[in-house]
Design an enzyme around this catalytic site. Structure first.
Site, PDB file in Angstrom:
ATOM      1  N   CYS A  27      -5.825  -1.978   0.475  1.00 48.02           N
ATOM      2  CA  CYS A  27      -5.168  -2.625   1.638  1.00 48.02           C
ATOM      3  C   CYS A  27      -5.567  -3.199   3.466  1.00 48.02           C
ATOM      4  O   CYS A  27      -6.958  -3.382   2.694  1.00 48.02           O
ATOM      5  CB  CYS A  27      -4.408  -0.919   1.652  1.00 48.02           C
TER       6      CYS A  27
ATOM      7  N   ASP B  55      21.204   2.333 -15.460  1.00 49.16           N
ATOM      8  CA  ASP B  55      21.370   0.746 -14.786  1.00 49.16           C
ATOM      9  C   ASP B  55      20.213  -0.135 -15.838  1.00 49.16           C
ATOM     10  O   ASP B  55      19.439   0.050 -16.112  1.00 49.16           O
ATOM     11  CB  ASP B  55      21.137   0.956 -13.813  1.00 49.16           C
TER      12      ASP B  55
ATOM     13  N   CYS C 210      -5.881  -0.660   6.099  1.00 49.04           N
ATOM     14  CA  CYS C 210      -6.237   1.156   5.333  1.00 49.04           C
ATOM     15  C   CYS C 210      -7.274   1.058   4.639  1.00 49.04           C
ATOM     16  O   CYS C 210      -7.361   0.088   3.694  1.00 49.04           O
ATOM     17  CB  CYS C 210      -5.345   1.823   5.765  1.00 49.04           C
TER      18      CYS C 210
ATOM     19  N   CYS D 189       0.342   2.925   3.200  1.00 49.73           N
ATOM     20  CA  CYS D 189       0.705   2.448   5.382  1.00 49.73           C
ATOM     21  C   CYS D 189       1.413   1.612   4.677  1.00 49.73           C
ATOM     22  O   CYS D 189       2.048   1.548   5.797  1.00 49.73           O
ATOM     23  CB  CYS D 189      -0.702   1.872   5.889  1.00 49.73           C
TER      24      CYS D 189
ATOM     25  N   CYS E  28       0.821  -1.035  -0.004  1.00 52.43           N
ATOM     26  CA  CYS E  28       0.676  -0.217   0.169  1.00 52.43           C
ATOM     27  C   CYS E  28       0.780   1.062  -0.039  1.00 52.43           C
ATOM     28  O   CYS E  28       1.720   1.491   0.923  1.00 52.43           O
ATOM     29  CB  CYS E  28      -0.756   0.282   0.970  1.00 52.43           C
TER      30      CYS E  28
END
Length: 409
Positions: free
Chosen positions: A213, A333, A216, A200, A197
């Site tokens: 989630c 990268d 939350c 949170c 999430c």
């Protein structure tokens, strides 16, 4: 241009001249240099050129160039549209696009994810289209959670109307702070960057297209527009078949986003869909080019999510040429290669080229996919038997291949 301040008029005119010279001398399409010149002479040129225009900003990790093209095609129903058709998606490119089509009342601008807050602040665009977020150029853009947070801050308290893909948790979190949001269920096949999430940090539970989630209240919003197979369902429940020429599920998702934006702009699906169906290729993507009896279809894939979508539209019966660079626009990268499941290519003739061909070769070796290593694209194309071949390349490798065919569009 007469409504512009004199300094802005001069800056815009000199920028257009620089762009023209760039094209005439073969240095590029002029979509960046013209804007850079203009911004040096008038740093506020983007804000000035955006005044009294109705603008759409389009941002995502993947698909923003194509979706920008689709939206611009739909809005052509209303008249001239200023747009950065070739993907110059930073402020210099936006200045060039608005300056080149100085009388267009409408504009559709592709915006780099990192630059969206700045461009929204400068242009005060009426609409912002947000589609997906996944790992890309980590050495330049950092973690995508930070990008989502920047989006969330940018649209909070803004008067802009956000059109967002509710199937992507990061996009949903980034868009949900806006006062006005239209949610589109456009799908999300690449989920590896959104298992936690963004609000949170708790785990996300997923079931089919739904997500929520566990710790939350953040969850998938109820969409107003839904991509359903080969059709889009609008907020009134009407089903609109997608008869587009661009291949694959990702492009049907792009078309769904474009239809939602166009409808809010004032172009109904029955008027927009024929415009979308006219688009065959976008800045070289999906273009078929021919040389010495080989017909090569060009596909762009810049990151793991993009490679997943490219594999979706390749023909398993054909040989495939893979080309990877790691220049500044690609990100230096190449560790992301290890997140791509190349085993889908097993059984096909695979030819590997590009500046970082050894990185890609090692990845294929570990995946157990046989390949032939080539010094360059021309050599790879010459080795392929006459007939059709798919070509998948990341950004600068793709542009180099386009240049060999006269920047086919």
């Amino acid at each position: 241009m007469s409504h512009l301040p004199l300094r802005a008029q001069v800056a815009s005119a000199l920028g257009r001249t620089a762009a023209t010279l760039s094209r005439m001398t073969g240095q590029g399409d002029g979509s960046v240099i013209g804007g850079r010149v203009g911004l040096v002479l008038e740093p506020e040129l983007l804000s000035i050129l955006a005044r009294n225009r109705k603008l759409v900003l389009v941002s995502a990790t993947n698909g923003k160039t194509t979706t920008t093209r689709l939206i611009a095609s739909a809005l052509a129903e209303l008249g001239d549209v200023a747009t950065n058709a070739f993907g110059a998606n930073m402020p210099a490119g936006h200045v060039s696009a608005l300056s080149q089509n100085k009388h267009a009342p409408n504009g559709v601008l592709e915006v780099d994810e990192k630059y969206l807050p700045e461009v929204l602040d400068k242009t005060r665009a009426e609409f912002v289209c947000l589609m997906n977020l996944s790992r890309d150029q980590m050495d330049r853009s950092a973690e995508i959670w930070l990008l989502a947070k920047k989006w969330r801050t940018a649209v909070q308290g803004s008067s802009t109307h956000v059109i967002a893909n509710c199937d992507d948790p990061l996009v949903t979190w980034g868009a949900s702070s806006a006062d006005r949001v239209t949610w589109v269920a456009a799908g999300q096949r690449w989920k590896e960057d959104s298992w936690c999430c963004p609000e949170c940090g708790g785990p996300l539970d997923r079931k089919d297209a739904d997500w929520a989630c566990r710790e939350c209240p953040l969850r998938r919003p109820q969409p107003q527009w839904v991509l359903d197979g080969d059709a889009v369902i609008d907020p009134y429940g009407q089903r609109w078949p997608l008869r587009i020429q661009l291949p694959g599920l990702a492009n049907r998702a792009n078309a769904a986003m474009a239809l939602a934006v166009a409808a809010l702009y004032g172009v109904s699906p029955d008027r927009a869909l024929p415009r979308l169906a006219e688009v065959k290729s976008v800045a070289g993507r999906y273009t078929m080019v021919e040389r010495n009896g080989r017909q090569a279809r060009l596909l762009l894939a810049k990151n793991p999510a993009g490679w997943l979508e490219a594999f979706d539209v390749t023909d398993p019966s054909l040989p495939v040429i893979l080309s990877v660079n790691a220049q500044v626009p690609d990100g230096r990268d190449t560790s992301w290669l290890w997140d791509v499941d190349y085993r889908i290519l097993a059984g096909r003739p695979v030819f590997v080229t590009g500046e970082r061909r050894l990185d890609l070769a090692l990845r294929l070796y570990v995946a157990g996919v046989p390949f032939q290593l080539m010094d360059g694209f021309e050599q790879a194309l010459a080795v392929v038997p006459p007939g059709r071949v798919d070509v998948i390349a990341n950004y600068t490798a793709f542009q180099q291949i386009r240049a060999e065919f006269g920047r086919a569009v």
